[in-house]
Motif scaffolding. Structure first.
Motif, short mmCIF file in Angstrom:
data_model
loop_
_atom_site.label_atom_id
_atom_site.label_comp_id
_atom_site.label_asym_id
_atom_site.label_seq_id
_atom_site.Cartn_x
_atom_site.Cartn_y
_atom_site.Cartn_z
N ASP A 1151 -2.93 -1.03 -4.66
CA ASP A 1151 -3.28 -0.62 -3.30
C ASP A 1151 -2.40 -1.29 -2.25
O ASP A 1151 -2.59 -1.04 -1.05
N ASN A 1152 -1.47 -2.19 -2.65
CA ASN A 1152 -0.55 -2.79 -1.70
C ASN A 1152 0.31 -1.70 -1.06
O ASN A 1152 0.63 -0.68 -1.70
N GLY A 1153 0.70 -1.90 0.19
CA GLY A 1153 1.61 -0.95 0.82
C GLY A 1153 1.32 -0.77 2.29
O GLY A 1153 0.48 -1.46 2.89
N GLU A 1154 2.03 0.21 2.87
CA GLU A 1154 1.88 0.50 4.29
C GLU A 1154 0.92 1.69 4.46
O GLU A 1154 1.09 2.73 3.84
N TYR A 1155 -0.11 1.50 5.28
CA TYR A 1155 -1.09 2.54 5.57
C TYR A 1155 -0.86 3.02 7.01
O TYR A 1155 -0.62 2.21 7.92
N MET A 1170 -0.16 -0.10 9.50
CA MET A 1170 -0.45 -1.48 9.16
C MET A 1170 -0.03 -1.73 7.72
O MET A 1170 0.19 -0.79 6.95
N SER A 1171 0.00 -3.01 7.31
CA SER A 1171 0.33 -3.39 5.95
C SER A 1171 -0.89 -4.02 5.30
O SER A 1171 -1.56 -4.85 5.92
N LEU A 1172 -1.17 -3.63 4.06
CA LEU A 1172 -2.28 -4.20 3.29
C LEU A 1172 -1.69 -5.10 2.21
O LEU A 1172 -0.86 -4.65 1.41
#
Length: 1176
Positions: A1151-1155, A1170-1172
């Protein structure tokens, strides 16, 4: 021979015994019962029946007993002999006795009884028939064309209502949602909450758990077990079903069905709507011919406890595009898709008659607009072939799935083997592996825990490694037989090994997958029937074998067979040690012996050999010896303790043990003997001239008996002779010797005595008797108080007591002027240090002296006290009533009574005056010692004035004044005149009241009322003139005025003024309308609150949100790494009033990444990202 003896010992009795089935009454005729015989009983008793008028009612019962009992039926009101109405029969296959009542009527509603009788007893079971007279579609009279009286029919119909749920309040959770969640499993919480618009229900769980506990407590009063609760669901056959598995505490408990709070009658046949089907503990309600009016809030209650709540919604929806037939190859996915005319959160997908749930096998998704619904069947196998249904409301669409074998999957297949998939083989293999190697096995005819040994049923899919993974086959040729045989009935739960004690009840049970299957029981391979000392019961799919009284011969391997399936278990009959209750009661009684005697215990027992017997004394094991004798046999053990002494007292225990258990029995040994000597030291309590008193402690060991007496002996020091002083009771270990000579010394011996003998003695030290020594002189008495008839005195004890305690005092008096002292206490010494002398004369003067008395005698008297005169104390007059009134108003003609309380000594002189002169003759004055009273029988206005009382004696005087005003109700003032000199005011003038000259406290009060408020309001009070100006007079209103005369008695009747009013001139009303301007509310999309960077721990949930605005409302799309997430079911996306949120239940490294959130409308586009970062 033994049979004859048993029969001769049977005694005719008639007592009730407990049945295994609650609610059944059993009367036993013979006691004891012969071996192998039993009283009749119910294996399943009759149940309460509710039937519609004109339908058939059926009562059923299953009975037991040896010999086989006779079954008869009856009712409380009338007989059941009419063959046209009542039909009695016996179903041999089901072993049920049946009573049928055809075409029931209200007169048939009654309590029915089933009597089960044999020569050893009788059992009775009762059940109630309830006839429903309302809700029928047709009426027999109407069918015959006869006229109907519908009013009389309506009177017979009773509509029962359930307590209504409270209405939904603004901003609170709908009460219906709470009710649904209480009956639903946790996996359905999200779906139910979504239907009510609740997207986050986690905050509700705490309250929900508390409500569930309360609901379970209510259910526990009527339900033993409640499980597998299913919400209402429309099936492919067009019927709606909901139900549960339930075991009732009382099978006769009433079950009620409510729709929207109103009770709904139901039947038991398939033509009823609704219909209740009961199979064992499974209850299913069904409704056919569904219509929109069938929608509602359904609740099922047992008695007053709710067990199920479900909401049946019938949305107005149609299938715009129905699902279509699908063909797929093995291991591929198959997709069914439909489009609705109205958005729905979800629809029901089913295969055959089973609902499908979202999971590893099936993926169910819904489009963002809630119109397109899709079912994906993953990794299709041959067993997935069949009909699939999409159900929306009461409408359905069906299509078939055909799964074709993969031609590249296996080579060399022939015949029917082409239709057998790898998944089917794996399922068959798992079934054979799990059910062919356990005791509840449902194999192909082999015994439960035995296998064929040839390996034919193993490793159908692989090469023997058993790892359960899918593997490609490389060999050719046939893999399985030509056809796959239906496996038929299966064991849901098989037999389990059971252990039972000899004489106790044992039960073996199993459950099949079919309610109609019959089975047979075997013991060590031998077929069992009810006549073999066992009871065989079939309750639906459950089969039970019951042995009421186990013996060692019942230990065996038991097997149950049904349609080729077998399950077996071992019954182990254990025989732990057993002690007869009568023998145990005799053993536990204490053994009481005298010292030197032998003690003996004997205890018979029974149980399986070998037995281990151990005897204990105070938790220490006893071994055979000189004073310990232990005898042990197969059925009895004996212990003898020789020549017991007091030290042998204690607890005696026997422990009997074998491989099945341990039993213990406890007794007590009490050895009686003479007591030990009394305990010292001896405390000397008194050593006087004429007596010596001392005390000691009781013996440490009383010898097992109460101490009855103590024996006292005395020796005078210097002499050899001991003299016996006698015996004293054993309750008080003390002695007072009053026969002593002053100054001599004595020694004493003390022995304790009980029923067994006399102890050794306890000898005291030398105790000296006292010498003559009189007490010293007390201080002079003090006068506490003096009165004419009593003088109270007190004094202090002397400092020198003379070596012994003071026993009292002598008090003497001397009348002033004489030389004679007389003793006051003629009846004996005064024990206290105070005394009230009452033998005095008023006015006489006295002196008093006191002398102390000890054991030696009376000492010298004290010096006399000061002279005291017998008279009351001098008190200045004072008034004792602190709440006396200083002003009293009395209506003319009434009585005036004044009570004045005072205290004074000596008695005072009392005088009354009015306004400084003596009171008139018609005023009565009454005096007494504590007060005075003034009385005017009939008061007049002339009696008004200030009355003063004066109390005077030789010490002083005190006065008190009271103003008395005698008046009457005032008369009203004269006419009222109105004058307006200044605008906005009005002046009132009135003539004086006739009482104004006679009453100087009379004044006036003015009140006002206008035509607008219409209530009277006081505008002036305490007016001592005849004129008043009222202000704030508004034009356009009418005013009314009242003038009252007022005095201490109250108000007079009013004098009313004429109506006063002025006209109001109206001005022209003009409205200035502002110029209207057109407004444009359209706005491009924008972010109020953007997304923020987040870091979430792995495995926890992650929640992202932002706030947007725009007119028209913009379309919101979520992206992760520029890939749209709106249709991805792994993310929960909501948009409520412009607040957009995305929820990930369990975040992981993937689930890492840019949302990013993109909002767009016709006026423009905006985005926020945002970034998670997922933290491990």
């Amino acid at each position: 021979m033994s049979s004859t003896a048993n029969q001769s010992s049977q005694v005719p009795v008639g007592f009730n015994k407990r049945s295994r089935v609650p609610g059944v009454t059993i009367t036993q005729f013979v006691d004891p019962l012969p071996a192998g015989k039993s009283t009749p009983d119910f294996a399943r008793k009759t149940m309460n029946v509710t039937a519609q008028e004109g339908k058939k009612a059926v009562f059923k019962a299953m009975v037991s007993g040896e010999p086989a009992p006779t079954v008869t039926w009856g009712r409380n009101k009338g007989e059941v002999e009419d063959p046209q109405i009542y039909k009695i029969k016996y179903d041999e296959r089901a072993r049920e006795h049946i009573l049928e009542i055809h075409k029931v009527k209200p007169i048939h509603a009654d309590t029915y009884k089933c009597f089960v009788t044999n020569e050893y007893g009788k059992a009775v079971s009762t059940a109630t028939l309830t006839v429903l007279t309302g809700g029928m579609k047709k009426n027999n009279h109407a069918a015959n064309g006869q006229a109907q009286d519908f009013r009389s029919m309506l009177k017979k119909t009773v509509v029962t209502r359930k307590k209504q749920l409270p209405p939904k309040k603004e901003g609170e959770i709908d009460p219906k949602l709470w009710e649904l969640l209480l009956s639903a499993p946790k996996k359905d919480y999200e779906k139910i909450c979504l239907d009510f618009g609740v997207t986050d229900f986690r905050w509700m769980l705490k309250r929900l758990n508390q409500m569930k506990k309360e609901r379970e407590e209510e259910q526990a009063k009527v339900v033993e077990n409640l499980d597998n609760v299913k919400q209402i669901e429309v099936k492919p056959n067009g019927r709606a079903e909901f139900g549960f598995d339930m075991k009732l505490l009382d099978p006769n408990s009433a079950i009620h069905l409510y729709k929207d709070g109103t009770m709904v009658p139901y039947g038991y046949d398939e033509n009823s709507k609704p219909c209740l089907k009961k199979e064992g503990t499974k209850y299913v309600f069904t409704m056919k011919d569904l219509q929109p009016e069938d929608a509602g809030f359904y609740q099922v209650d047992v008695e007053d406890a709710n067990v199920l709540t479900t909401d049946f919604q019938v949305p107005n929806v149609e299938f715009t595009t129905k699902i279509k037939d699908v063909k797929a190859v093995e291991s591929e996915d198959a997709i069914f898709e439909c489009v609705l005319s109205t958005p729905l959160n979800r629809i029901t997908w089913s295969k055959g008659n089973s609902s499908l749930e979202h999971g590893d096998k099936y993926e169910i998704t819904v489009s963002e607009d809630k119109l397109t619904h899709m079912l994906r069947v993953k990794d299709c196998g041959m067993d997935d072939t069949g009909a699939y249904y999409a159900i929306a409301g009461i409408n359905s669409s069906s299509a078939s799935l055909t799964v074709e074998a993969d031609p590249n999957r296996r080579k060399g297949k022939t015949g029917d083997q082409d239709g057998l998939s790898k998944a089917a083989l794996q399922k068959e293999k798992d079934d054979l592996d799990t059910k062919g190697d356990g005791k509840d096995g449902s194999g192909d005819g082999t015994d439960g825990d035995k296998s064929d040994g040839d390996g034919k049923n193993k490793n159908l899919l692989g090469d023997g490694d058993g790892d359960g993974k899918k593997k490609k086959r490389s060999r050719t040729g046939p893999l399985v037989p030509d056809t796959v045989v239906d496996r038929g009935v299966q064991f849901v739960s098989g037999l389990s090994d059971t252990a039972a004690n000899v004489g106790e009840r044992a039960e073996l049970s199993c459950k099949l997958s079919s309610d109609t299957s019959e089975g047979r029981w075997y013991k060590n391979g031998k077929l069992l029937t009810n006549g073999d000392g066992v009871t065989i019961i079939k309750d639906g799919a459950c089969h039970r074998l019951i042995i009421d009284c186990c013996n060692k011969d019942d230990a065996a391997v038991y097997r149950f067979e049904a349609e080729g399936r077998k399950s077996e278990a071992t019954l182990n009959v254990e025989d732990p040690p057993h002690i007869d209750p009568d023998a145990l009661g005799k053993f536990t009684k204490p053994v009481i012996i005298k010292a030197g005697e032998n003690a003996e215990w004997k205890l018979p027992f029974s149980g399986g050999a070998p037995m281990t017997i151990q005897w204990y004394k105070d938790d220490e094991e006893l071994q055979p010896g000189l004073n310990v004798k232990i005898d042990i046999s197969d059925t009895e053990s004996q212990l003898r303790l020789m020549k017991c002494q007091r030290k042998d007292c204690g607890e005696v225990k026997i422990k009997i043990k074998n491989e099945y258990g341990t039993r213990e029995a406890i007794s007590k040994l009490i050895v009686l003997d003479k007591p030990t000597p009394p305990q010292g030291p001896v405390d000397i309590m008194e050593s006087a001239v004429t007596s010596v008193e001392f005390k000691w402690k009781p013996p440490k060991d009383s010898g097992g008996c109460p101490i009855t007496n103590y024996i006292i002996e005395r020796q005078q020091v210097g002499r050899n002779k001991w003299s016996n002083l006698g015996e004293i009771p054993g309750s008080n270990p003390s002695y007072k010797d009053s026969d002593v000579d002053p100054g001599r010394r004595y020694c004493y011996r003390i022995r304790a005595k009980n029923a067994e003998g006399i102890s050794d003695y306890l000898q005291t030290e030398d105790i000296a008797a006292g010498v003559l020594r009189y007490p010293g002189v007390p201080a002079a008495p003090k006068v506490v108080s003096a009165f004419k008839d009593c003088i109270n005195l007190s004094w202090c004890p002397p400092c020198d007591t003379g070596g012994t305690k003071i026993v009292g005092y002598n008090l003497e008096k001397n009348k002033k002027g004489t030389n004679y002292w007389s003793l006051i206490n003629q009846n004996g010494p005064i024990t206290d240090t105070k005394y009230a002398v009452k033998d005095v004369f008023e006015g006489a003067a006295y002196e008093f002296r006191v002398s102390a008395i000890n054991l030696s005698g009376t000492g010298d008297p004290s010096i006399p006290c000061d002279t005291v005169i017998a008279r009351d104390p001098m008190i200045k007059p004072k008034f004792t009533d602190h709440k006396m009134k200083t002003f009293v108003v009395v209506k003319s003609g009434n009585t005036v009574r004044l009570n004045i309380n005072f205290e004074a000594s000596p008695l005072p002189e009392i005088s009354w005056v009015k306004d400084g002169i003596p009171v008139p003759k018609h005023v009565t004055i009454t005096n007494h010692d504590k007060g005075s009273q003034l009385l005017i029988p009939t008061s007049e206005r002339s009696d008004s004035g200030i009355y003063t009382i004066t109390v005077r004696n030789m010490v002083g005087q005190e006065s008190f004044s009271i103003e008395i005003r005698v008046t009457d109700d005032p008369r009203p003032p004269g006419p009222v005149e109105l004058n307006q000199n200044i605008p906005g005011t009005v002046t009132l003038c009135w003539a004086s009241s006739p009482d104004e000259k006679r009453d100087d406290r009379l004044h006036y009060m003015v009140s006002k009322r206008d035509s607008f408020k219409r209530t009277w309001r006081t505008v002036a009070d305490n007016l001592f003139n005849n004129k008043f100006t009222v202000v704030n007079i508004l034009p356009g209103r009418e005013y009314y005025f009242r003038v009252f005369a007022k005095n201490d008695m109250g108000l007079s009747p009013p004098s009313e003024s004429p109506v006063f009013g002025t006209k109001k001139e109206k001005g022209q009303f003009k409205v200035n309308m502002p110029e209207m301007k057109s407004l444009d509310f359209e706005a491009p999309p924008s972010f109020i609150v953007p997304l923020k960077r987040r870091t979430a721990p792995q495995g926890y949930e992650c929640y992202m949100s932002c706030a947007v605005r725009g007119n028209p409302a913009p379309r919101v799309t979520w992206y992760r790494n520029n890939i749209s997430l709106n249709t991805n079911t792994n993310y929960h996306i909501t948009n409520v009033c412009g607040v957009c949120s995305l929820l990930i239940l369990r975040v992981g490294p993937r689930d890492n990444g840019e949302y990013k959130v993109v909002i767009d409308s016709k006026l423009g586009t905006a985005e926020s990202s945002m970034s998670l970062n997922v933290r491990e």
